[in-house]
Design a protein around this motif. Structure first.
Motif, PDB file in Angstrom:
ATOM      1  N   LEU A 132       4.099  -0.969  22.385  1.00 13.21           N
ATOM      2  CA  LEU A 132       5.370  -1.558  21.956  1.00 13.21           C
ATOM      3  C   LEU A 132       5.226  -3.077  21.927  1.00 13.21           C
ATOM      4  N   PRO A 133       4.770  -3.633  20.822  1.00 14.99           N
ATOM      5  CA  PRO A 133       4.559  -5.089  20.751  1.00 14.99           C
ATOM      6  C   PRO A 133       5.827  -5.868  21.093  1.00 14.99           C
ATOM      7  N   GLY A 190       3.226   8.884  12.338  1.00  9.79           N
ATOM      8  CA  GLY A 190       4.107   7.727  12.382  1.00  9.79           C
ATOM      9  C   GLY A 190       5.142   7.901  13.472  1.00  9.79           C
ATOM     10  N   LEU A 191       5.820   6.839  13.816  1.00 13.11           N
ATOM     11  CA  LEU A 191       6.859   6.878  14.837  1.00 13.11           C
ATOM     12  C   LEU A 191       8.211   7.102  14.180  1.00 13.11           C
ATOM     13  N   GLY A 192       9.015   7.962  14.781  1.00 19.93           N
ATOM     14  CA  GLY A 192      10.349   8.229  14.267  1.00 19.93           C
ATOM     15  C   GLY A 192      11.352   7.174  14.713  1.00 19.93           C
ATOM     16  N   ARG A 193      12.603   7.414  14.369  1.00 20.28           N
ATOM     17  CA  ARG A 193      13.666   6.484  14.751  1.00 20.28           C
ATOM     18  C   ARG A 193      13.922   6.567  16.251  1.00 20.28           C
ATOM     19  N   PRO A 194      14.107   5.438  16.919  1.00 19.31           N
ATOM     20  CA  PRO A 194      14.350   5.442  18.363  1.00 19.31           C
ATOM     21  C   PRO A 194      15.619   6.208  18.724  1.00 19.31           C
ATOM     22  N   PRO A 207      15.457  -2.127  20.370  1.00 15.51           N
ATOM     23  CA  PRO A 207      14.887  -3.473  20.518  1.00 15.51           C
ATOM     24  C   PRO A 207      13.898  -3.787  19.410  1.00 15.51           C
ATOM     25  N   PRO A 208      13.590  -5.062  19.228  1.00 13.16           N
ATOM     26  CA  PRO A 208      12.589  -5.431  18.210  1.00 13.16           C
ATOM     27  C   PRO A 208      11.238  -4.759  18.411  1.00 13.16           C
ATOM     28  N   ARG A 214       6.773   0.822  15.162  1.00  8.95           N
ATOM     29  CA  ARG A 214       6.811   1.704  13.982  1.00  8.95           C
ATOM     30  C   ARG A 214       5.977   1.112  12.857  1.00  8.95           C
ATOM     31  N   GLU A 215       5.998  -0.193  12.754  1.00  7.24           N
ATOM     32  CA  GLU A 215       5.200  -0.858  11.715  1.00  7.24           C
ATOM     33  C   GLU A 215       3.702  -0.760  12.038  1.00  7.24           C
TER      34      GLU A 215
END
Length: 218
Positions: A132-133, A190-194, A207-208, A214-215
């Motif tokens: 999580l950058p 890929g990562l889904g919606r939080p 959060p950002p 996800r990017e």
């Protein structure tokens, strides 16, 4: 970590798919979600999936300070870690030629228990932000009891190799005319919606760091 002739234990069996340059290996490591760490415990081979982060020629790993991998690897024991990306199922016209498109990196080295407080905090920040950058600045600081309960290992990289397979199936030429579908079935990750846990008495936007993750892992 520079390109070099690796020792025999780090050399890939199929040279045409092997890569030993740092750029290729690092690209695989830096975009992986989990590393499978192999070591010997009580005379038996063990493999554990672990979160990790790369910092130069060091891989940082963490776990509870009393877990086997932390407790047994304080004094420079050898371990290995593999990170694999699956890109597609390769369907051929014969069972013999089925395969997968993939990118895989293997790291060999010896461990070092991280005891310096500053390095330990850096390692934990890197591991958190590998997934999580920017997350480290979004959360509260670690409590002393949490830090005491967390062990950090540094895997000092000594040898690496990568294997990559991309492209269509490689069928026997005489099979090309057979009425059998052949090709590649892409594997998309890929990562889904939080999804919030609902415990905060109100609504908070993601959060950002969630958007950055996800990017990164798209």
């Amino acid at each position: 970590m520079n390109a070099h002739t690796p020792p025999d234990y780090a050399r890939a069996r199929q040279p045409r798919r092997a890569h030993y340059d740092a750029e290729t290996v690092n690209a695989i490591l830096d975009t992986g979600l989990v590393g499978h760490v192999g070591f010997i415990a009580d005379g038996r081979p063990m493999v554990m999936p672990m979160a990790y982060a790369r910092h130069g020629d060091t891989i940082y790993l963490h776990g509870a300070s009393k877990t086997r991998i932390v407790a047994m690897h304080k004094d420079g024991e050898p371990i290995t870690m593999t990170v694999t990306h699956l890109d597609g199922i390769v369907a051929a016209r014969s069972g013999m030629h089925h395969s997968m498109n993939y990118r895989s990196a293997v790291v060999h080295g010896h461990t070092r228990l991280v005891t310096d407080i500053d390095e330990s905090e850096l390692a934990l920040k890197l591991i958190t932000e590998h997934l999580l950058p920017g997350r480290w600045a979004e959360v509260r600081p670690m409590l002393p009891k949490e830090r005491k309960a967390t062990g950090v290992l540094a895997l000092e990289i000594e040898a690496t190799s990568a294997k990559i397979r991309q492209g269509p199936p490689v069928d026997d030429e005489e099979d090309h005319a057979l009425p059998i579908w052949a090709g590649v079935i892409p594997i998309v990750t890929g990562l889904g919606r939080p999804v919030g846990d609902g415990l905060y008495p109100g609504e908070l936007p993601p959060p950002p760091s969630a958007a950055l993750a996800r990017e990164k892992f798209a």
